[in-house]
Enzyme design. Structure first.
Site, PDB file in Angstrom:
ATOM      1  N   LYS A  65       4.642  14.679  -0.723  1.00 18.40           N
ATOM      2  CA  LYS A  65       5.628  14.559   0.447  1.00 18.40           C
ATOM      3  C   LYS A  65       7.093  13.915  -0.010  1.00 18.40           C
ATOM      4  O   LYS A  65       8.098  13.716   0.378  1.00 18.40           O
ATOM      5  CB  LYS A  65       5.213  13.796   1.657  1.00 18.40           C
ATOM      6  CG  LYS A  65       4.466  14.664   2.577  1.00 18.40           C
ATOM      7  CD  LYS A  65       3.585  13.619   3.815  1.00 18.40           C
ATOM      8  CE  LYS A  65       2.778  14.698   4.755  1.00 18.40           C
ATOM      9  NZ  LYS A  65       2.559  13.975   5.759  1.00 18.40           N
ATOM     10  N   GLY A 125      -4.129   1.022   4.966  1.00 13.83           N
ATOM     11  CA  GLY A 125      -3.671   2.228   4.276  1.00 13.83           C
ATOM     12  C   GLY A 125      -2.212   2.192   3.850  1.00 13.83           C
ATOM     13  O   GLY A 125      -1.311   1.407   4.492  1.00 13.83           O
ATOM     14  N   ALA A 126      -1.929   2.559   2.674  1.00 14.24           N
ATOM     15  CA  ALA A 126      -0.402   2.785   2.541  1.00 14.24           C
ATOM     16  C   ALA A 126      -0.039   4.048   1.848  1.00 14.24           C
ATOM     17  O   ALA A 126       0.598   4.096   0.968  1.00 14.24           O
ATOM     18  CB  ALA A 126       0.045   1.416   1.391  1.00 14.24           C
ATOM     19  N   VAL A 208      -5.458   8.232  12.255  1.00 10.53           N
ATOM     20  CA  VAL A 208      -4.663   9.357  11.946  1.00 10.53           C
ATOM     21  C   VAL A 208      -5.415  10.420  11.844  1.00 10.53           C
ATOM     22  O   VAL A 208      -4.921  11.678  11.903  1.00 10.53           O
ATOM     23  CB  VAL A 208      -3.758   8.890  10.795  1.00 10.53           C
ATOM     24  CG1 VAL A 208      -3.307  10.076  10.221  1.00 10.53           C
ATOM     25  CG2 VAL A 208      -2.766   7.833  10.942  1.00 10.53           C
TER      26      VAL A 208
HETATM   27  P1  ATR Z   1      -1.941   9.201  -1.397  1.00 10.80           P
HETATM   28  O1  ATR Z   1      -2.447   7.597  -1.645  1.00 10.80           O
HETATM   29  O2  ATR Z   1      -2.123  10.176  -2.581  1.00 10.80           O
HETATM   30  O3  ATR Z   1      -0.787   9.128  -0.444  1.00 10.80           O
HETATM   31  P2  ATR Z   1      -3.321   9.259   1.166  1.00 10.80           P
HETATM   32  O4  ATR Z   1      -4.401  10.285   1.650  1.00 10.80           O
HETATM   33  O5  ATR Z   1      -2.025   9.484   1.993  1.00 10.80           O
HETATM   34  O6  ATR Z   1      -3.063   9.506  -0.417  1.00 10.80           O
HETATM   35  O7  ATR Z   1      -3.537   7.765   1.126  1.00 10.80           O
HETATM   36  C1  ATR Z   1      -5.032   7.485   1.107  1.00 10.80           C
HETATM   37  C2  ATR Z   1      -5.168   6.282   1.593  1.00 10.80           C
HETATM   38  O8  ATR Z   1      -6.678   5.784   1.839  1.00 10.80           O
HETATM   39  C3  ATR Z   1      -4.731   4.955   0.634  1.00 10.80           C
HETATM   40  O9  ATR Z   1      -4.099   4.079   1.369  1.00 10.80           O
HETATM   41  C4  ATR Z   1      -5.974   4.582  -0.213  1.00 10.80           C
HETATM   42  O10 ATR Z   1      -5.869   3.319  -0.660  1.00 10.80           O
HETATM   43  P3  ATR Z   1      -5.526   3.077  -2.386  1.00 10.80           P
HETATM   44  O11 ATR Z   1      -3.978   3.231  -2.351  1.00 10.80           O
HETATM   45  O12 ATR Z   1      -5.943   1.764  -2.612  1.00 10.80           O
HETATM   46  O13 ATR Z   1      -6.084   4.394  -3.070  1.00 10.80           O
HETATM   47  C5  ATR Z   1      -6.872   4.491   1.031  1.00 10.80           C
HETATM   48  N1  ATR Z   1      -8.381   4.815   0.632  1.00 10.80           N
HETATM   49  C6  ATR Z   1      -8.854   5.721   0.169  1.00 10.80           C
HETATM   50  N2  ATR Z   1     -10.009   5.464  -0.354  1.00 10.80           N
HETATM   51  C7  ATR Z   1     -10.286   4.175  -0.055  1.00 10.80           C
HETATM   52  C8  ATR Z   1     -11.379   3.244   0.147  1.00 10.80           C
HETATM   53  N3  ATR Z   1     -12.637   3.703  -0.565  1.00 10.80           N
HETATM   54  N4  ATR Z   1     -11.425   2.126   0.494  1.00 10.80           N
HETATM   55  C9  ATR Z   1     -10.334   1.699   1.013  1.00 10.80           C
HETATM   56  N5  ATR Z   1      -9.074   2.242   1.053  1.00 10.80           N
HETATM   57  C10 ATR Z   1      -9.321   3.798   0.616  1.00 10.80           C
END
Ligand code: ATR
Length: 264
Positions: A65, A125-126, A208
């Site tokens: 994105k 999340g971010a 979401v």
């Molecule tokens: P992207 O990070 O590539 O934009 P996304 O699917 O939009 O992908 O975001 C995944 C979100 O889930 C992120 O906030 C991720 O946290 P990190 O930035 O630390 O990776 C969160 N996430 C995924 N697995 C996780 C876990 N096991 N524990 C906590 N947060 C998790």
């Protein structure tokens, strides 16, 4: 026949083709919508296919994105502010990036029996969709946005885009009225490793994720006596806005449309 794609990686899970192909049929538009898994190195080429009129429009999903932006000629104000594009249209020889996630989230929240104005929001999340959610929440005049991400740096980076953000460490739970799961935890029935058992009731738990429709996060919220809502309508509304941008027609959203997304 016109051709549309959603591009991302992974892309298998995407239900966008179901929606758009249903709406093409319903509106007697001679077009097809498909999903395409691509690598970052092919992004520019795929986008250039729109200029060659081989593709008529593209939806972008995780993780492209933001990385798609350098290949576009123009951004809508919302896409500019969030640095997030999920829909590309072609107008007057210009590739224009739009962000329909913002409207999708806004409409989904407005449909709820929950007044979000002046409320305290806690986002988990971010990732890719979070800037759009923050933008929408600010427009809806919430009082405070607190964000927490496993990788704190990513939450801190959002502060340069949105100054009114409060970042807290992963695992901490502040006082809030609305909690939003914007992590990918729940897609595979995972639990979020945060203790929410003391948050109380009369809050909104918003996920979401829409597939599965009832994540463990939402189950926890309901068990504690809170309202819960998944991301299905957000997804449908962002798709309908993209459809409108491409075809100039507002597609119908009814039970039949929503049923197209039932997988579980
Ligand atoms: P992207 O990070 O590539 O934009 P996304 O699917 O939009 O992908 O975001 C995944 C979100 O889930 C992120 O906030 C991720 O946290 P990190 O930035 O630390 O990776 C969160 N996430 C995924 N697995 C996780 C876990 N096991 N524990 C906590 N947060 C998790």
């Amino acid at each position: 026949m016109k051709k549309y794609f959603v591009i991302g990686n992974p892309i298998d899970h995407s239900l966008s083709p179901r929606l758009h192909n249903h709406w093409f049929k319903e509106n007697k538009i001679n077009a097809i919508y498909d999903k395409k898994k691509i690598d970052e190195k092919n992004l520019q080429f795929v986008i250039s296919e729109i200029k060659k009129k081989k593709i008529n429009g593209i939806n972008i999903t995780v993780p492209f994105k933001k990385s798609v932006i350098p290949y576009l000629d123009e951004l809508s104000p919302e896409a500019e502010k969030t640095q997030s594009v999920n829909t590309i249209i072609y107008r007057n020889d210009h590739l224009i990036g739009h962000n329909t996630d913002i409207l999708g989230f806004t409409k989904a929240i407005k449909d709820l029996n929950f007044n979000i104005e002046s409320k305290k929001i806690f986002i988990l999340g971010a990732g890719g969709v979070v800037p759009s959610i923050i933008f929408a929440l600010n427009k809806m005049n919430v009082s405070e946005i607190i964000i927490s991400n496993r990788t704190k740096k990513k939450a801190d980076e959002l502060k340069s885009q949105f100054e009114n953000l409060n970042v807290i460490n992963w695992g901490k739970v502040p006082d809030f009225d609305v909690i939003i799961n914007a992590t990918s935890l729940g897609l595979k029935n995972e639990f979020i490793n945060i203790n929410l058992s003391d948050v109380g009731k009369n809050k909104l738990f918003y996920d979401v994720i829409y597939n599965p429709s009832l994540t463990n996060f939402l189950k926890t919220g309901e068990k504690l006596g809170n309202q819960s809502e998944n991301g299905k309508l957000m997804f449908v509304y962002q798709a309908s806005e993209a459809f409108k941008l491409w075809n100039g027609v507002e597609p119908t959203i009814n039970n039949e449309t929503l049923k197209l997304l039932d997988n579980d």
